[in-house]
Every structure is written in structure tokens, then in C-alpha cells.
Design a protein around this motif. Structure first.
Motif, PDB file in Angstrom:
ATOM      1  N   ALA A 179       0.774  -1.010   0.013  1.00  0.00           N
ATOM      2  CA  ALA A 179      -0.148   0.079  -0.057  1.00  0.00           C
ATOM      3  C   ALA A 179       1.106   1.268   0.125  1.00  0.00           C
ATOM      4  N   ALA A 180       0.582   1.989  -1.110  1.00  0.00           N
ATOM      5  CA  ALA A 180       1.528   3.257  -1.170  1.00  0.00           C
ATOM      6  C   ALA A 180       0.782   4.593  -1.496  1.00  0.00           C
ATOM      7  N   GLY A 181       0.708   5.529  -0.572  1.00  0.00           N
ATOM      8  CA  GLY A 181      -0.223   6.437  -0.668  1.00  0.00           C
ATOM      9  C   GLY A 181      -1.844   6.118  -0.865  1.00  0.00           C
ATOM     10  N   ARG A 182      -2.331   6.395  -1.859  1.00  0.00           N
ATOM     11  CA  ARG A 182      -3.624   5.753  -2.275  1.00  0.00           C
ATOM     12  C   ARG A 182      -3.969   4.834  -3.086  1.00  0.00           C
ATOM     13  N   ARG A 183      -2.677   3.839  -3.198  1.00  0.00           N
ATOM     14  CA  ARG A 183      -2.844   3.113  -4.148  1.00  0.00           C
ATOM     15  C   ARG A 183      -2.360   1.507  -3.484  1.00  0.00           C
ATOM     16  N   TYR A 185      -0.296  -1.917  -4.594  1.00  0.00           N
ATOM     17  CA  TYR A 185       0.526  -2.423  -5.930  1.00  0.00           C
ATOM     18  C   TYR A 185       0.833  -3.882  -5.291  1.00  0.00           C
ATOM     19  N   LEU A 186       1.004  -4.749  -6.650  1.00  0.00           N
ATOM     20  CA  LEU A 186       1.080  -6.037  -6.468  1.00  0.00           C
ATOM     21  C   LEU A 186       2.633  -6.449  -6.917  1.00  0.00           C
ATOM     22  N   VAL A 187       3.541  -6.723  -6.094  1.00  0.00           N
ATOM     23  CA  VAL A 187       4.762  -7.275  -6.529  1.00  0.00           C
ATOM     24  C   VAL A 187       4.772  -8.874  -6.863  1.00  0.00           C
ATOM     25  N   ALA A 225       8.375  -3.328  -0.204  1.00  0.00           N
ATOM     26  CA  ALA A 225       8.162  -1.645  -0.213  1.00  0.00           C
ATOM     27  C   ALA A 225       9.443  -0.953  -0.949  1.00  0.00           C
ATOM     28  N   ALA A 226      10.625  -1.547  -0.533  1.00  0.00           N
ATOM     29  CA  ALA A 226      11.709  -0.955  -0.960  1.00  0.00           C
ATOM     30  C   ALA A 226      11.608  -1.076  -2.355  1.00  0.00           C
ATOM     31  N   TYR A 227      11.476  -2.303  -3.116  1.00  0.00           N
ATOM     32  CA  TYR A 227      11.434  -2.394  -4.379  1.00  0.00           C
ATOM     33  C   TYR A 227      10.305  -1.466  -5.151  1.00  0.00           C
ATOM     34  N   VAL A 228       9.274  -1.556  -4.621  1.00  0.00           N
ATOM     35  CA  VAL A 228       8.421  -0.443  -5.165  1.00  0.00           C
ATOM     36  C   VAL A 228       8.789   1.000  -5.221  1.00  0.00           C
ATOM     37  N   ARG A 229       9.250   1.482  -4.236  1.00  0.00           N
ATOM     38  CA  ARG A 229       9.902   2.765  -4.177  1.00  0.00           C
ATOM     39  C   ARG A 229      10.804   2.914  -5.227  1.00  0.00           C
ATOM     40  N   PRO A 345       1.996   1.862 -14.132  1.00  0.00           N
ATOM     41  CA  PRO A 345       1.584   0.234 -14.008  1.00  0.00           C
ATOM     42  C   PRO A 345       2.422  -0.654 -14.547  1.00  0.00           C
ATOM     43  N   ASP A 346       2.353  -1.860 -14.287  1.00  0.00           N
ATOM     44  CA  ASP A 346       3.144  -2.867 -14.594  1.00  0.00           C
ATOM     45  C   ASP A 346       4.550  -2.747 -15.099  1.00  0.00           C
ATOM     46  N   THR A 347       5.078  -2.149 -14.164  1.00  0.00           N
ATOM     47  CA  THR A 347       6.598  -1.581 -14.008  1.00  0.00           C
ATOM     48  C   THR A 347       7.533  -2.739 -14.062  1.00  0.00           C
ATOM     49  N   PRO A 348       8.575  -2.738 -15.008  1.00  0.00           N
ATOM     50  CA  PRO A 348       9.516  -3.681 -14.962  1.00  0.00           C
ATOM     51  C   PRO A 348      10.435  -3.669 -13.990  1.00  0.00           C
ATOM     52  N   GLY A 349      10.967  -4.761 -13.570  1.00  0.00           N
ATOM     53  CA  GLY A 349      11.883  -5.001 -12.424  1.00  0.00           C
ATOM     54  C   GLY A 349      13.393  -4.831 -12.690  1.00  0.00           C
ATOM     55  N   GLY A 350      13.719  -3.828 -13.178  1.00  0.00           N
ATOM     56  CA  GLY A 350      15.080  -3.667 -13.663  1.00  0.00           C
ATOM     57  C   GLY A 350      15.404  -4.201 -14.859  1.00  0.00           C
TER      58      GLY A 350
END
Length: 350
Positions: A179-183, A185-187, A225-229, A345-350
Motif C-alpha cells: 500500500a503506497a499513498g492511495r494505491r 501495488y502487487l509485486v 516496499a523498497a522495491y516499489v519505492r 503500471p506494470d513496471t519492469p523490475g530492472g
């Protein structure tokens, strides 16, 4: 279930109501002797329930707070009420309890009888929440499906809509919900793309577990959380902190700014000094304008200039004339565009 076990459960259910029970009343309710009640109380204490007893004509038994939370017994109405409340908290991202709400809801719905699950679903279908305006709402049913799949290490399929509108089918190994802000995310590890991805939960639909269990994978970050950040910082425009004097009470400004405020210092009863977090200038300008009161920006100079240009455009759009210096050709990103970039959305992981 043995007669003694059933009686202990009934006794525990009575004690979990917030009152003190005379031993004679408990005996009458359960149709046993007061001596049997005393023995059953000792059994509950042996199981870890902190049952306190007081002596005298007004004395009795009550369940007190202990060092650990013992199992709770809920009747039908209580179970439905808690499930509906948890759904509301999870779906609307209540600050501070988002992830705990989803975990508790997943546990509760797993053991709810089908008749109660239908009641909870009916209430959810018949209820239309009023959006807060700070972000999209999420279907709590999606959250509980994903939470259960994470706990079971089970692959999940779902439909996904990207930011540009393109739709796709995904098969993933869910790792964590963030949960980040008002959204939300699924990792997750995307099996078809063979890489880690971040999905906005409000953009996925029809999630269902496949029944295929998978071994745990190592996330390329300290935690989810660190990954999303890290991924979001790489996609967001650079942010700058701002300092402004706002002509409204500090408590009111702090409540309206929410997480965007780093510090709100009262100057007097009707004004305060606001320091914001390092957000994009467009987003900070939007939040300040939405306060509904007068304000003076002290820094950065770029925010002052942006507000001047924005004010000129608004005034011209309303049919007035603006004497605005420094008008720059080309549109600056609008707030919605900035917010979209910050939560790609659908952000690549590096």
C-alpha cells in the motif's frame, strides 16, 4: 464435539461480551452448577484466556486484556460486521491499517460459513462508496484473493489494463501487496516475461488462483516496499520540497495536506508555515490550490513561477485578462499526468 468442549465454547462466548458475569448467572445460562463454572473457568485460564474474578455480592467473572490476543468467538452478526468493516478499510486504503486489514480479511473470509460469505458479498454489492478523490478504490475481493495466493505461494491469473489502455492476460507468482499513498501495488514474478513486475491492483480484474504451488523466489531488493519505492522513483519526475505560509489553522492544513506535508508549524491561530515533501511542482501546486484558502509560496522559485503561469491560464479560461509575466510556450504536464507517471503500471523490475 464433546459436551465439555461445547460448554467451554459457550462460556467463552459469554465472557467475551464487555461485562462482568456472576457465577450463578453463568450457571443458569449453561444449565450447570456454579462448581462446574469454576472448573471451566480454570480450564480457560489454562488455555491462556485471562479470566479475572472478583469477590462479593457484586462480583463475578470477566475476560480481561492479556499479553497476547486469544482466539475470539463471533456470532453471525459480529462476523458479518467485522468482514464488512475490513472490506471498507482495505478497499479505501485507510492510512496505517491497509495491509493488516487485508490479512485479517483473508483469514476471516477463509473460515466464514457460506451463508455469511453470501451476506457479506450482498452488502458489498448493494453499497456504493463515495470516492475520496485522492485515488482509485480497489475491490477488496481482489485483495483477499491475492493475499491468500501470497500466503499459499500459489500462481494467479488475471486480466490487466496498462496505463495506455492496452489489456493483457497475466500469469504471475505473487510476492507481496504494498500500500503506497492511495494505491495498492502487487509485486509479482511474471512467468511469461520471466521478470519481476509491479501491478496496480485497481487495474487488474478477474484474479483467480491456479492451484499451482511454487517455491519462493528471491526479490532483487531488501523488501517489497523498497522495491516499489525504487521503481517508482525511477519513473517519477524529480520532486522538490516547498515552503509556504498558509492562512488557515495548522491542524486544518495538516489534515487537508495529509502525507504531502512534511511539517506544519503554527504561526498564530489563523496561519501556519507549511513544508511539503519533495513532490513534483505540479502536484504541490494542485494540493495548495485545493486547500481553499490564501497562501504565499516562499520557495522554490520554480513553484512560484509555475503558479503564476497556471493562474494566468485559469484566468484567461474564465474570460478574464491576466497580466502575467513569464508565460512559457508549451503546456506543462497537468497534475493527472504527473500522478500517472508517479504510479506507472506494470513496471519492469530492472
Amino acid at each position: 464435539m464433546s459436551e465439555t468442549s461445547a460448554r467451554l465454547l459457550n462460556l467463552l462466548s459469554l465472557l467475551q461480551t464487555p461485562r462482568e458475569w456472576p457465577g450463578s448467572e453463568l450457571a443458569d445460562r449453561l444449565r450447570v452448577t456454579t462448581r462446574t463454572i469454576r472448573r471451566d473457568i480454570e480450564r480457560l485460564r489454562g488455555l491462556g484466556y485471562p479470566v479475572h474474578a472478583t469477590m462479593g455480592a457484586e462480583g463475578g467473572y470477566r475476560l480481561a486484556a492479556g499479553t497476547a490476543l486469544p482466539p475470539l468467538l463471533l456470532d453471525d452478526e459480529e462476523a458479518v460486521a467485522i468482514a464488512v468493516g475490513l472490506r471498507s478499510a482495505a478497499g479505501h486504503t485507510v492510512d496505517g491499517i491497509e495491509e493488516a486489514s487485508v490479512r485479517a480479511l483473508a483469514k476471516l473470509e477463509q473460515v466464514l460459513p457460506s451463508r455469511l460469505r453470501r451476506r457479506v458479498g450482498t452488502l458489498g454489492t448493494a453499497t456504493v462508496p463515495m470516492p475520496s478523490g485522492d485515488g482509485p478504490t480497489v475491490d477488496p475481493a481482489h485483495l483477499t484473493v491475492l493475499a491468500a495466493a501470497i500466503a499459499n505461494r500459489e500462481r494467479v491469473r488475471f486480466s490487466y489494463r496498462a496505463g495506455a489502455g492496452a489489456r493483457s492476460k497475466r500469469l504471475v507468482e505473487p510476492h507481496r501487496l504494498v500500500a503506497a499513498g492511495r494505491r495498492w501495488y502487487l509485486v509479482a514474478y511474471d512467468n511469461e516475461r520471466e521478470d519481476w513486475r509491479i501491478f496496480r491492483v485497481d487495474r487488474l480484474s478477474e484474479p483467480y488462483p491456479t492451484g499451482v504451488r511454487t517455491p519462493p523466489r528471491e526479490l532483487p531488493a531488501a523488501d517489497a516496499a523498497a522495491y516499489v519505492r525504487e521503481r517508482m522513483q525511477g519513473l517519477a519526475p524529480p520532486g522538490r520540497p516547498a515552503v509556504a505560509t498558509v492562512y488557515a489553522p495548522a491542524a486544518e492544513v495538516g489534515a487537508r495536506m495529509g502525507r504531502a506535508a512534511a511539517e506544519v508549524e503554527p504561526l498564530d491561530a489563523a496561519s501556519c508555515r507549511l513544508r511539503t515533501r519533495p513532490d513534483p511542482l505540479e502536484w504541490t501546486a494542485y494540493r495548495l490550490a485545493m486547500l481553499g484558502c490564501e497562501f504565499t509560496v516562499h520557495e522554490p522559485a520554480e513553484l512560484v513561477e509555475y503558479l503564476r503561469r497556471l493562474g494566468g491560464r485559469v484566468l484567461r479560461a474564465s474570460g478574464g485578462e491576466a497580466d502575467v509575466a513569464g508565460e512559457v510556450a508549451g503546456a506543462t504536464r497537468e497534475v493527472a499526468g504527473v500522478d500517472e507517471a508517479r504510479a506507472a503500471p506494470d513496471t519492469p523490475g530492472g
